[in-house]
Write an enzyme that holds these catalytic residues in place. Structure first.
Site, short mmCIF file in Angstrom:
data_model
loop_
_atom_site.label_atom_id
_atom_site.label_comp_id
_atom_site.label_asym_id
_atom_site.label_seq_id
_atom_site.Cartn_x
_atom_site.Cartn_y
_atom_site.Cartn_z
N GLU A 122 0.84 -1.19 0.00
CA GLU A 122 0.00 0.00 0.00
C GLU A 122 0.88 1.25 0.00
O GLU A 122 2.01 1.22 0.45
CB GLU A 122 -0.88 0.02 1.26
CG GLU A 122 -1.76 -1.20 1.34
CD GLU A 122 -2.88 -1.02 2.36
OE1 GLU A 122 -2.88 -0.01 3.09
OE2 GLU A 122 -3.75 -1.90 2.41
N HIS A 167 -5.38 0.80 -1.65
CA HIS A 167 -5.69 -0.60 -1.38
C HIS A 167 -5.30 -1.40 -2.61
O HIS A 167 -5.80 -1.12 -3.70
CB HIS A 167 -7.19 -0.79 -1.12
CG HIS A 167 -7.62 -0.38 0.25
ND1 HIS A 167 -8.94 -0.35 0.64
CD2 HIS A 167 -6.88 -0.01 1.34
CE1 HIS A 167 -8.99 0.04 1.91
NE2 HIS A 167 -7.78 0.26 2.36
ZN ZN Z 1 -7.02 0.78 4.19
#
Ligand code: ZN
Length: 128
Positions: A29, A77
């Site tokens: 991420e 994400h």
């Molecule tokens: Zn998250």
């Protein structure tokens, strides 16, 4: 009538930058802080090690210097959902009131903005 939020807009360059960084960060991420000027998000604030997993990156936000222009966070994400996880909701409350999550495929429609409670909020895309 709803009150206009303090942070109501975002520069499209910021969104593009975020999506590019999110792609480069795969499979991890990407996390950064958001800065705004006159209610429009104009900049992301990177910090060392921000290309990592969500939890360690969020922990590093605690080490950011206090900066009043920081209005929230953005993270990616590496999947198809841009909904905040329970961990996201817990952490949103600590870092301002405007939080963006972008997800695969990281294009112009991949992102959503939330307030500190995880309620979706609108952000106008403003070309400055
Ligand atoms: Zn998250």
């Amino acid at each position: 009538m709803t009150e206009r939020r303090k942070v109501w807009g975002i520069d499209p360059d910021v969104l593009e930058m975020v999506n590019e960084a999110a792609k480069e960060s795969l499979p991890n991420e990407f996390v950064a802080a958001l800065r705004a000027e006159n209610g429009v998000i104009t900049e992301i604030l990177l910090f060392p090690g921000s290309y990592s997993n969500e939890h360690s990156a969020f922990m590093q936000l605690h080490m950011l210097p206090i900066d009043l222009s920081v209005v929230g966070t953005v993270h990616s994400h590496p999947g198809p959902s841009n909904r905040p996880s329970d961990a996201d909701l817990h952490l949103f409350g600590n870092f301002g009131n405007t939080h963006i999550i972008t997800c695969l495929p990281f294009d112009k429609r991949s992102w959503r903005a939330y307030d500190r409670n995880g309620r979706e909020v609108g952000l106008e895309v403003v070309d400055l």
